[in-house]
Design an enzyme around this catalytic site. Sequence first.
Site, short mmCIF file in Angstrom:
data_model
loop_
_atom_site.label_atom_id
_atom_site.label_comp_id
_atom_site.label_asym_id
_atom_site.label_seq_id
_atom_site.Cartn_x
_atom_site.Cartn_y
_atom_site.Cartn_z
N ARG A 250 2.30 0.04 7.31
CA ARG A 250 2.83 0.11 5.96
C ARG A 250 4.25 0.65 5.99
O ARG A 250 4.55 1.55 6.77
CB ARG A 250 1.95 1.03 5.10
CG ARG A 250 1.10 0.29 4.12
CD ARG A 250 0.16 1.21 3.40
NE ARG A 250 0.82 2.24 2.61
CZ ARG A 250 0.19 3.02 1.74
NH1 ARG A 250 -1.11 2.88 1.56
NH2 ARG A 250 0.83 3.93 1.05
N ARG B 263 -2.05 4.18 11.38
CA ARG B 263 -2.72 3.24 10.46
C ARG B 263 -2.04 1.87 10.47
O ARG B 263 -0.83 1.77 10.43
CB ARG B 263 -2.70 3.82 9.05
CG ARG B 263 -3.22 2.90 7.99
CD ARG B 263 -3.63 3.64 6.75
NE ARG B 263 -2.51 4.06 5.91
CZ ARG B 263 -2.67 4.62 4.71
NH1 ARG B 263 -3.89 4.88 4.25
NH2 ARG B 263 -1.62 4.96 4.00
N ARG C 252 5.84 12.15 1.99
CA ARG C 252 4.73 11.90 1.05
C ARG C 252 3.80 13.10 0.99
O ARG C 252 3.30 13.45 -0.08
CB ARG C 252 3.96 10.64 1.47
CG ARG C 252 4.78 9.37 1.19
CD ARG C 252 4.25 8.19 1.96
NE ARG C 252 2.93 7.78 1.54
CZ ARG C 252 2.06 7.16 2.33
NH1 ARG C 252 2.36 6.89 3.59
NH2 ARG C 252 0.90 6.80 1.87
N LYS D 121 -8.93 7.75 0.65
CA LYS D 121 -9.25 7.41 -0.75
C LYS D 121 -9.48 5.92 -0.92
O LYS D 121 -10.39 5.51 -1.63
CB LYS D 121 -8.11 7.86 -1.70
CG LYS D 121 -7.86 9.35 -1.72
CD LYS D 121 -6.89 9.74 -2.82
CE LYS D 121 -5.50 9.12 -2.72
NZ LYS D 121 -4.76 9.51 -1.50
N ARG E 3 -1.49 11.44 -10.21
CA ARG E 3 -0.78 12.10 -9.11
C ARG E 3 0.07 13.25 -9.60
O ARG E 3 0.70 13.93 -8.80
CB ARG E 3 0.11 11.10 -8.43
CG ARG E 3 -0.41 10.62 -7.07
CD ARG E 3 0.64 9.72 -6.49
NE ARG E 3 0.53 9.49 -5.09
CZ ARG E 3 -0.11 8.46 -4.54
NH1 ARG E 3 -0.78 7.61 -5.27
NH2 ARG E 3 -0.08 8.30 -3.24
P1 AMP Z 1 -0.73 5.03 -2.16
O1 AMP Z 1 -1.08 3.67 -1.67
O2 AMP Z 1 -1.69 5.56 -3.20
O3 AMP Z 1 -0.48 6.01 -1.05
O4 AMP Z 1 0.67 4.88 -2.95
C1 AMP Z 1 1.83 4.43 -2.28
C2 AMP Z 1 3.07 4.85 -3.06
O5 AMP Z 1 3.04 4.26 -4.37
C3 AMP Z 1 3.21 6.34 -3.32
O6 AMP Z 1 3.78 7.03 -2.22
C4 AMP Z 1 4.11 6.36 -4.55
O7 AMP Z 1 5.46 6.07 -4.19
C5 AMP Z 1 3.58 5.16 -5.34
N1 AMP Z 1 2.48 5.54 -6.26
C6 AMP Z 1 1.18 5.16 -6.19
N2 AMP Z 1 0.47 5.70 -7.20
C7 AMP Z 1 1.34 6.44 -7.92
C8 AMP Z 1 1.21 7.26 -9.07
N3 AMP Z 1 0.03 7.44 -9.68
N4 AMP Z 1 2.33 7.88 -9.53
C9 AMP Z 1 3.52 7.72 -8.94
N5 AMP Z 1 3.72 6.97 -7.84
C10 AMP Z 1 2.63 6.33 -7.32
#
Ligand code: AMP
Length: 217
Positions: free
Chosen positions: A156, A127, A167, A15, A90
């Site tokens: 990360r 990654r 996740r 994404k 989400r």
């Molecule tokens: P991502 O980089 O999109 O994988 O997001 C990393 C982490 O940030 C996720 O595993 C969640 O803990 C938090 N996070 C990101 N976006 C959201 C969202 N829309 N709602 C809740 N938690 C989020």
Amino acid sequence: MARNIILLGPPGAGKGTQAERLGRTYGVPKISTGDMLREAVAAGTPLGRVAREVMEAGRLVGDDVMVPIVEERLRRPDAAAGFVLDGFPRTVAQASALDRMLAGRGGVTVLQLVVPEETIVARLSGRRVCAACGANAAPGGHEATCGRCGGGFVQRADDGELVARERLRVHEAQTAPLVAYYRRRPGFTAVDGSQSPDAVERELRDAVAAGAPVPRR
Ligand code: AMP
């Protein structure tokens, strides 16, 4: 015409990469809630302090925290002609809040990246991202430093196998139902995200071109 694009898909589906490419193509900002939270964690803001532990455990930050952040971001002038959302919504509650925020702003195009779970786990555990700017390293790890800013690459904090599996579990339970929420809308398209980034990008662009967004329900 507004280019309001939402990218759906599990962590590691691509994404972030595709949101950046589409944002560049259509001249609209990529809005990544994960990036916004990581910046807050790095800066040690009150939001960062709330988010850090939740993120490192692979769970979701609360809707009550996330919805106002996105609402404020979408109100900024650079998002007036559109945006590419990466990582939001989400949950179904976030999706219905987003519908309210977007009332009167044109239709949305919802693009789902579909990738098998084992491919995702392999991608996440391999990654590497730039510690300074967050850009992904090319798969295979041949570059020593980030081509964009010269920073060093790290894993990360939430990409280790155990947290990655959590996740994915959270994604299945809370985010996958969004496909049912959006699927019947005319602007929805699912794309095979296990192809090369260039091939995925071509299909996403075709989907955007084919489905000129129509008003939300
Ligand atoms: P991502 O980089 O999109 O994988 O997001 C990393 C982490 O940030 C996720 O595993 C969640 O803990 C938090 N996070 C990101 N976006 C959201 C969202 N829309 N709602 C809740 N938690 C989020």
